[in-house]
Design a protein around this motif. Structure first.
Motif, PDB file in Angstrom:
ATOM      1  N   GLY A 364       0.859  -1.259  -0.051  1.00 29.18           N
ATOM      2  CA  GLY A 364       0.030  -0.075  -0.024  1.00 29.18           C
ATOM      3  C   GLY A 364       0.780   1.297  -0.033  1.00 29.18           C
ATOM      4  N   SER A 365       0.347   2.326  -0.413  1.00 24.81           N
ATOM      5  CA  SER A 365       1.093   3.522  -0.699  1.00 24.81           C
ATOM      6  C   SER A 365       1.214   4.248   0.699  1.00 24.81           C
ATOM      7  CB  SER A 365       0.407   4.485  -1.737  1.00 24.81           C
ATOM      8  OG  SER A 365      -0.904   4.818  -1.267  1.00 24.81           O
ATOM      9  N   SER A 372       6.665   3.640   0.497  1.00 24.06           N
ATOM     10  CA  SER A 372       6.580   3.152  -0.804  1.00 24.06           C
ATOM     11  C   SER A 372       7.619   3.592  -1.990  1.00 24.06           C
ATOM     12  CB  SER A 372       5.021   3.763  -1.375  1.00 24.06           C
ATOM     13  OG  SER A 372       5.142   5.260  -1.368  1.00 24.06           O
ATOM     14  N   ARG A 373       8.218   4.817  -1.438  1.00 27.14           N
ATOM     15  CA  ARG A 373       9.253   5.157  -2.181  1.00 27.14           C
ATOM     16  C   ARG A 373      10.289   4.046  -2.306  1.00 27.14           C
ATOM     17  NH1 ARG A 373      14.142   7.025  -0.888  1.00 27.14           N
ATOM     18  NH2 ARG A 373      13.506   7.413   1.197  1.00 27.14           N
ATOM     19  N   LYS A 374      10.902   3.711  -0.978  1.00 28.18           N
ATOM     20  CA  LYS A 374      11.908   2.388  -1.163  1.00 28.18           C
ATOM     21  C   LYS A 374      11.657   1.439  -1.409  1.00 28.18           C
ATOM     22  CE  LYS A 374      14.441   3.770   3.304  1.00 28.18           C
ATOM     23  NZ  LYS A 374      14.659   3.462   4.761  1.00 28.18           N
ATOM     24  N   ILE A 395      -0.936  -0.172  -4.269  1.00 30.80           N
ATOM     25  CA  ILE A 395      -2.294  -0.046  -4.099  1.00 30.80           C
ATOM     26  C   ILE A 395      -2.598   1.409  -3.549  1.00 30.80           C
ATOM     27  CG2 ILE A 395      -4.685  -0.549  -2.977  1.00 30.80           C
ATOM     28  CD1 ILE A 395      -4.128  -3.425  -3.733  1.00 30.80           C
ATOM     29  N   GLU A 396      -2.926   2.455  -4.042  1.00 30.49           N
ATOM     30  CA  GLU A 396      -3.332   3.834  -3.724  1.00 30.49           C
ATOM     31  C   GLU A 396      -3.881   3.758  -2.231  1.00 30.49           C
ATOM     32  OE1 GLU A 396      -2.047   7.559  -3.261  1.00 30.49           O
ATOM     33  OE2 GLU A 396      -1.143   6.228  -4.670  1.00 30.49           O
ATOM     34  N   MET A 407      -9.832  -1.518   0.927  1.00 29.55           N
ATOM     35  CA  MET A 407      -8.451  -1.714   0.516  1.00 29.55           C
ATOM     36  C   MET A 407      -8.242  -3.277   0.571  1.00 29.55           C
ATOM     37  SD  MET A 407      -7.089   1.022  -0.299  1.00 29.55           S
ATOM     38  CE  MET A 407      -8.453   1.455  -1.052  1.00 29.55           C
ATOM     39  N   GLU A 408      -8.640  -4.092   1.514  1.00 30.40           N
ATOM     40  CA  GLU A 408      -8.660  -5.707   1.398  1.00 30.40           C
ATOM     41  C   GLU A 408      -9.177  -6.220   0.382  1.00 30.40           C
ATOM     42  OE1 GLU A 408     -10.675  -8.784   3.861  1.00 30.40           O
ATOM     43  OE2 GLU A 408      -9.144  -8.057   5.193  1.00 30.40           O
ATOM     44  N   ARG A 409     -10.331  -5.887  -0.063  1.00 35.43           N
ATOM     45  CA  ARG A 409     -11.015  -6.219  -1.234  1.00 35.43           C
ATOM     46  C   ARG A 409     -10.133  -6.047  -2.480  1.00 35.43           C
ATOM     47  NH1 ARG A 409     -12.467 -10.066  -3.269  1.00 35.43           N
ATOM     48  NH2 ARG A 409     -13.340 -10.508  -1.305  1.00 35.43           N
ATOM     49  N   GLU A 410      -9.262  -4.837  -2.569  1.00 37.75           N
ATOM     50  CA  GLU A 410      -8.777  -4.638  -3.731  1.00 37.75           C
ATOM     51  C   GLU A 410      -7.264  -5.554  -3.733  1.00 37.75           C
ATOM     52  OE1 GLU A 410      -6.589  -0.659  -6.099  1.00 37.75           O
ATOM     53  OE2 GLU A 410      -7.849  -0.206  -4.467  1.00 37.75           O
ATOM     54  N   LEU A 411      -6.736  -5.692  -2.462  1.00 31.53           N
ATOM     55  CA  LEU A 411      -5.643  -6.594  -2.354  1.00 31.53           C
ATOM     56  C   LEU A 411      -5.970  -7.939  -2.888  1.00 31.53           C
ATOM     57  CD1 LEU A 411      -3.092  -7.584  -0.936  1.00 31.53           C
ATOM     58  CD2 LEU A 411      -4.585  -8.044   0.933  1.00 31.53           C
TER      59      LEU A 411
END
Length: 432
Positions: A364-365, A372-374, A395-396, A407-411
């Motif tokens: 996740g971002s 998220s950069r690393k 995932i933004e 978010m869990e559903r998108e995962l």
């Protein structure tokens, strides 16, 4: 989303030091073919949980959500507790060595369990349906009797048995860190291919035999044709939709034959000796190596007997899923830098398994543990070196615990989409 019920709950010893590991196996609906006769591809997945001292265990909500999604995709799913998790034996290590062996122990059990599942009855019935051979009151025994005279059936069954099994190794958070340390699947399975009698590896094989035998017996007794539909038996304890669960306790090996691992005690003794008597240490290592290589190494059977013939390593197509992976500096705190494959000071040799097999890395971002950069910078380097399918997905708006709305559903949708695109079907699968 309701949590699935395990078909089997049991323990196995760790290859490293015999610590008992709490384990579960869940069965998908498709294994029993209760909707319609169809071919079930042998495929299974392991989902490893987050850091135990912070409450991580196989009851973690993300672990259970991923397990449920994989069950919906017809995977046999296995979960286990790392040492010290949820009141388990032992405690979390600083090196990750014990947890790595915990993971390998369960992977070995699940691979051999899947390899020994006999599901040709489903394929047989499906073939007979397609040929219009099924009549009223047609039984499984009648169908089996037709095999010698029906070359098409025999060929289909032979093709089914020769397909490589698909194994998905998934880890969430700390689980992904340990997953990244695992050697290639062939190296893992070699630990079991010639297991000495009474060893932890032998006990794991015996447990896989017992569990697969139980499943096979249930399948053989359950698969009966009613009109044009196969009905499952309640005896199997199907994990995805039934509440029944079979609990296995104790060990398969006779206590008088069990050979407990002395690795931890021996390691400390060798370290003390090395500081004082290096020559004795070398002599000890030579004697140990000689004794080990000359001992008769055999394969345990279901009934506890042993077969001196070499057991072939199962054909396996392996892929990896890393969910919310941990990078330094946090990863260096949980696992010492010299054992941490993601550490900049460590040659990236362990992640080669991720580069040589289909791999999905998803985060996740808004992850608070690794920026998220690393993660993007690390993922870019891995993609450059990859010789297989190395896929990343950010995932933004998602955090490390995937609790944000939707978010869990998108995962789960991302995992499903990737598996459908990159995991081979039986007709085109090839072992790596």
């Amino acid at each position: 989303m309701s949590s699935p019920k395990p078909s089997y709950t049991f323990t196995i010893p760790c290859l490293h030091d015999d610590k008992p590991l709490d384990c579960r196996i869940y069965h998908p609906t498709a294994l029993l073919a209760d909707e319609k006769p169809r071919r079930w591809q042998k495929k299974a997945a392991v989902v490893a949980h987050p850091y135990a001292p912070m409450g991580g265990c196989y009851d973690d909500p993300v672990v259970l959500a991923v397990a449920t999604e994989l069950l919906n995709m017809d995977y046999v799913v296995g979960t286990f507790n790392f040492r010290g998790a949820s009141n388990g034996k032992g405690r979390t290590s600083w090196t990750g060595r014990g947890e790595q062996e915990d993971f390998m122990s369960f992977v070995g059990l699940l691979v051999y369990y899947l390899d020994r599942l006999h599901t040709p009855t489903t394929e047989l019935m499906s073939t007979l349906h397609s040929q219009g051979e099924v009549k009223s009151n047609f039984t499984l025994e009648t169908a089996l009797a037709m095999i010698p005279s029906n070359q098409a059936i025999a060929t289909r069954l032979q093709e089914t048995q020769s397909d490589p099994s698909v194994i998905v190794l998934a880890g969430y958070s700390y689980g992904s860190l340990i997953l990244s340390q695992l050697p290639p699947m062939g190296v893992v399975l070699q630990r079991f291919s010639n297991a000495p009698p009474g060893s932890a590896a032998s006990e794991i094989l015996l447990r896989s035999h017992s569990l697969s035998s139980q499943t096979n017996q249930s399948l053989q007794g359950a698969v009966k044709l009613r009109g044009r539909q196969l009905k499952p038996s309640d005896a199997l304890g199907q994990g995805h939709s039934r509440s029944h669960s079979i609990v296995y306790g104790g060990e398969e090996t006779d206590p008088s034959l069990r050979r407990r691992s002395q690795e931890s005690r021996r390691s400390g003794e060798i370290i003390r000796r090395s500081a004082e008597l290096p020559l004795r240490l070398k002599a000890h290592m030579r004697r140990h190596s000689s004794n080990y290589s000359s001992s008769r190494r055999v394969i345990p059977q279901v009934d506890g007997s042993h077969n001196a013939e070499h057991m072939g390593i199962p054909l396996v197509q392996t892929c990896y899923i890393l969910i919310s992976p941990l990078l330094p500096p946090l990863a260096n705190i949980l696992v010492l830098p010299n054992r941490n494959p993601f550490s900049p000071s460590t040659p990236m040799t362990r992640p080669d398994t991720l580069l040589q097999n289909p791999t999905l890395v998803i985060w996740g971002s808004s992850d608070t543990f690794t920026s998220s950069r690393k993660l993007r910078a690390w993922a870019d380097k891995m993609e450059e070196r990859s010789i297989s399918t190395f896929t990343t997905h950010e995932i933004e708006g998602a955090g490390h615990f995937w609790r944000e709305k939707e978010m869990e559903r998108e995962l789960l949708t991302s995992i499903r989409t990737w598996l459908e695109q990159h995991v081979s079907r039986p007709s085109d699968a090839r072992p790596r």
